[in-house]
Design a protein around this motif. Structure first.
Motif, PDB file in Angstrom:
ATOM      1  N   LEU A   1       0.766  -1.037   0.093  1.00  0.00           N
ATOM      2  CA  LEU A   1       0.040   0.024   0.094  1.00  0.00           C
ATOM      3  C   LEU A   1       0.743   1.240  -0.078  1.00  0.00           C
ATOM      4  O   LEU A   1       0.490   2.315  -0.563  1.00  0.00           O
ATOM      5  CB  LEU A   1      -0.955  -0.137   1.214  1.00  0.00           C
ATOM      6  CG  LEU A   1      -2.293  -1.041   1.188  1.00  0.00           C
ATOM      7  CD1 LEU A   1      -2.907  -1.256   2.513  1.00  0.00           C
ATOM      8  CD2 LEU A   1      -3.147  -0.343   0.050  1.00  0.00           C
TER       9      LEU A   1
ATOM     10  N   SER B   1       2.270   1.914  -3.415  1.00  0.00           N
ATOM     11  CA  SER B   1       1.205   2.157  -4.355  1.00  0.00           C
ATOM     12  C   SER B   1       0.893   3.843  -4.548  1.00  0.00           C
ATOM     13  O   SER B   1       1.633   4.420  -3.920  1.00  0.00           O
ATOM     14  CB  SER B   1      -0.076   1.393  -4.047  1.00  0.00           C
ATOM     15  OG  SER B   1      -0.558   1.896  -2.907  1.00  0.00           O
TER      16      SER B   1
ATOM     17  N   GLN C   1      -1.619   5.201  -3.346  1.00  0.00           N
ATOM     18  CA  GLN C   1      -2.562   5.122  -2.123  1.00  0.00           C
ATOM     19  C   GLN C   1      -2.061   6.642  -1.535  1.00  0.00           C
ATOM     20  O   GLN C   1      -1.075   6.675  -0.956  1.00  0.00           O
ATOM     21  CB  GLN C   1      -2.604   4.014  -1.278  1.00  0.00           C
ATOM     22  CG  GLN C   1      -3.395   4.533   0.187  1.00  0.00           C
ATOM     23  CD  GLN C   1      -4.904   4.628  -0.118  1.00  0.00           C
ATOM     24  OE1 GLN C   1      -5.158   5.869   0.101  1.00  0.00           O
ATOM     25  NE2 GLN C   1      -5.508   3.630  -0.596  1.00  0.00           N
TER      26      GLN C   1
ATOM     27  N   ALA D   1      -1.234   6.598   2.407  1.00  0.00           N
ATOM     28  CA  ALA D   1      -0.428   5.437   2.892  1.00  0.00           C
ATOM     29  C   ALA D   1       0.520   5.967   4.035  1.00  0.00           C
ATOM     30  O   ALA D   1       0.704   5.296   4.928  1.00  0.00           O
ATOM     31  CB  ALA D   1       0.449   4.970   1.670  1.00  0.00           C
TER      32      ALA D   1
ATOM     33  N   HIS E   1      -5.250  -6.379   3.309  1.00  0.00           N
ATOM     34  CA  HIS E   1      -5.415  -5.295   2.278  1.00  0.00           C
ATOM     35  C   HIS E   1      -6.660  -4.651   2.238  1.00  0.00           C
ATOM     36  O   HIS E   1      -6.664  -3.404   2.260  1.00  0.00           O
ATOM     37  CB  HIS E   1      -4.886  -5.749   0.982  1.00  0.00           C
ATOM     38  CG  HIS E   1      -4.790  -4.849  -0.237  1.00  0.00           C
ATOM     39  ND1 HIS E   1      -5.990  -4.388  -0.944  1.00  0.00           N
ATOM     40  CD2 HIS E   1      -3.913  -4.141  -0.862  1.00  0.00           C
ATOM     41  CE1 HIS E   1      -5.794  -3.295  -1.825  1.00  0.00           C
ATOM     42  NE2 HIS E   1      -4.194  -3.042  -1.716  1.00  0.00           N
ATOM     43  N   ASN E   2      -7.700  -5.469   2.179  1.00  0.00           N
ATOM     44  CA  ASN E   2      -9.208  -5.133   2.060  1.00  0.00           C
ATOM     45  C   ASN E   2      -9.402  -4.192   3.462  1.00  0.00           C
ATOM     46  O   ASN E   2     -10.129  -3.155   3.382  1.00  0.00           O
ATOM     47  CB  ASN E   2     -10.222  -6.149   2.160  1.00  0.00           C
ATOM     48  CG  ASN E   2     -10.124  -6.707   0.526  1.00  0.00           C
ATOM     49  OD1 ASN E   2      -9.330  -6.230  -0.246  1.00  0.00           O
ATOM     50  ND2 ASN E   2     -11.057  -7.639   0.410  1.00  0.00           N
TER      51      ASN E   2
ATOM     52  N   SER F   1      -7.236  -0.970   3.484  1.00  0.00           N
ATOM     53  CA  SER F   1      -7.925  -0.058   2.219  1.00  0.00           C
ATOM     54  C   SER F   1      -9.072   0.522   2.618  1.00  0.00           C
ATOM     55  O   SER F   1      -9.396   1.810   2.517  1.00  0.00           O
ATOM     56  CB  SER F   1      -7.998  -0.798   1.066  1.00  0.00           C
ATOM     57  OG  SER F   1      -6.778  -1.252   0.663  1.00  0.00           O
ATOM     58  N   ASN F   2     -10.163  -0.104   3.290  1.00  0.00           N
ATOM     59  CA  ASN F   2     -11.262   0.379   3.814  1.00  0.00           C
ATOM     60  C   ASN F   2     -11.009   1.525   4.694  1.00  0.00           C
ATOM     61  O   ASN F   2     -11.676   2.737   4.865  1.00  0.00           O
ATOM     62  CB  ASN F   2     -12.179  -0.401   4.390  1.00  0.00           C
ATOM     63  CG  ASN F   2     -13.123  -1.258   3.522  1.00  0.00           C
ATOM     64  OD1 ASN F   2     -13.046  -1.092   2.330  1.00  0.00           O
ATOM     65  ND2 ASN F   2     -13.926  -2.230   4.021  1.00  0.00           N
TER      66      ASN F   2
ATOM     67  N   LYS G   1      -9.654   4.604   3.009  1.00  0.00           N
ATOM     68  CA  LYS G   1     -11.029   5.354   2.315  1.00  0.00           C
ATOM     69  C   LYS G   1     -11.976   6.073   3.081  1.00  0.00           C
ATOM     70  O   LYS G   1     -12.233   7.262   2.934  1.00  0.00           O
ATOM     71  CB  LYS G   1     -11.875   4.183   1.579  1.00  0.00           C
ATOM     72  CG  LYS G   1     -10.795   3.597   0.455  1.00  0.00           C
ATOM     73  CD  LYS G   1     -11.707   2.556  -0.176  1.00  0.00           C
ATOM     74  CE  LYS G   1     -11.067   1.738  -1.247  1.00  0.00           C
ATOM     75  NZ  LYS G   1     -11.635   0.633  -1.836  1.00  0.00           N
TER      76      LYS G   1
END
Length: 409
Positions: A273, A276, A278, A281, A307-308, A311-312, A315
């Motif tokens: 992450l 990336s 992102q 991050a 990762h999920n 990432s949530n 976000k």
């Protein structure tokens, strides 16, 4: 064959004829008397030796054969034993009265149903209507009991006819099957909708570019191409998530047997992450510790789970606030917890967060690029690894998502 009376009459007659014949021929009176007495004794002996005739059996009409009395199946002890072993509700009724009910039926309808009229025991309009017509020769078809015994549930009722006015009623719960069918239909509809939306945007911008015939400026063309690229990426991510959830569901009954290090997997996910594009991050705060955390697992799936969740949090947490990733040993288990400082989630939404395509705020989810499948994938991966998923949230303060897994040692 002569009967006893006929035999006696013949014997006495023969003795009398012999006595008369002896008298007419001048026989000795004493001899005649002795012969007569002997004859009577012989006749009496013959009479007593003959069998006594049995009384005549009652005559019956050939059109009306005598049948054995009917045996009630509902009162047979073996039937009661079988009823008690049935998992689904079962009722035995005679003359519309419930005479027997197994434990499942009593749990569903109440103990008071035994001895009650079956039309009041099963309180549903479809059941009452059908049971009221059963004596009129109504066909023994399956009846659907919608919203029975509670809204949203569905049961079916089947009836088997016995002799006389006795019946067996079978009740089957079909609520789970209906729910699965609805989930399947909703999944197809939602997947189609999610794919159609970006596809429509791509086609619209491509057609606009084609109509311009090179007359547009580079800035406009670049903006349109950037939108097309973004929508195509969104479609790609949706397809990846759909394939992931299908693959995880296919493997959900196969326990992983490969030794892995959860700390290493989570660390790799954080590094990916950070490398990336992102934007947030740099807000990740890792508290993974130094010791390895061995467990049996699928490395790719556990990496996707981490990762999920992270990432949530990136976000939906507020920009500039920390997203804390922690690994904590709890006895023979390990907890992965990810916390953000965002708007939080209302309590009524929490039970549905792991449903496919469920979004608390659909507009915001689309703006940040969510597919609505992230937590559904997390749930399935955690279940395959014997994990326990927990989601805690407080409005205005943030959300904490955690999963505990069993350690290998």
């Amino acid at each position: 064959m002569f009967d006893r009376l006929s035999s006696l009459v013949i014997a006495v007659t023969l003795v009398a004829i012999a006595a008369i014949f002896a008298t007419l021929t001048g026989g000795d009176p004493l001899s005649i008397a002795i012969m007569a007495l002997a004859g009577f004794i012989a006749a009496a002996t013959v009479y007593s030796a003959l069998p006594v005739p049995l009384p005549d059996a009652p005559r019956t009409s050939a059109a009306e054969p005598v049948l054995p009395p009917a045996i009630s199946l509902l009162r047979h002890p073996d039937f009661a034993h079988w009823v008690d072993q049935e998992k689904e509700p079962l009722l035995g009724i005679a003359d519309n009265i419930v005479t027997i009910a197994n434990d499942a039926a009593i749990r569903l309808l109440g103990r008071h149903i035994v001895g009650a009229d079956v039309r009041t025991a099963i309180r549903h309009p479809a059941a009452t209507d059908w049971l009221s017509r059963i004596d009129d020769g109504a066909p023994l078809e399956m009846v659907n009991l919608i919203d029975f015994p509670r809204p949203g549930a569905r049961w079916t009722m089947r009836i088997a006819a016995l002799s006389g006015r006795e019946y067996i009623i079978f009740l089957s719960d079909r609520s789970a099957i209906d729910a699965a069918d609805r989930m399947r239909s909703d999944f197809v509809a939602n997947a189609s909708h999610e794919l159609r939306t970006p596809l429509a945007a791509i086609l619209g911008y491509v057609e606009t570019l084609q109509d311009m015939n090179g007359e547009t400026d580079m800035a406009t063309r670049s903006r349109f191409l950037s939108i097309i690229h973004g929508e195509a990426g969104r479609m790609q991510q949706l397809v990846i998530d759909l394939l992931s959830i299908s693959r995880v569901e296919a493997d959900r009954f196969r326990r992983p047997t490969t030794p892995v290090d959860l700390a290493g997997i989570v660390g790799t996910s954080i590094a990916q992450l950070c490398d990336s594009e992102q934007a947030r991050a740099k807000d990740i705060v890792a508290k993974l510790g130094e010791e390895p955390l061995p467990m049996l697992g699928d490395q790719a799936q556990l990496g996707q789970l981490a990762h999920n969740i992270i990432s949530n949090a990136l976000k939906y947490g507020h920009t500039g606030t920390p997203v804390t990733v922690e690994l904590t040993r709890e006895g023979r288990r390990v907890r992965l917890a990810v916390s953000d400082e965002g708007d939080g989630i209302a309590p009524d939404h929490l039970p549905r967060l792991t449903e496919r395509f469920y979004r608390v705020d659909e507009a915001r989810s689309r703006s940040v690029g969510g597919t609505g499948l992230g937590l559904a994938i997390v749930k399935h991966i955690s279940e395959r690894h014997q994990g326990q998923l927990d989601i805690e949230s407080e409005l205005g303060k943030g959300t904490r998502v955690s999963v505990t897994f069993p350690l290998a040692t």
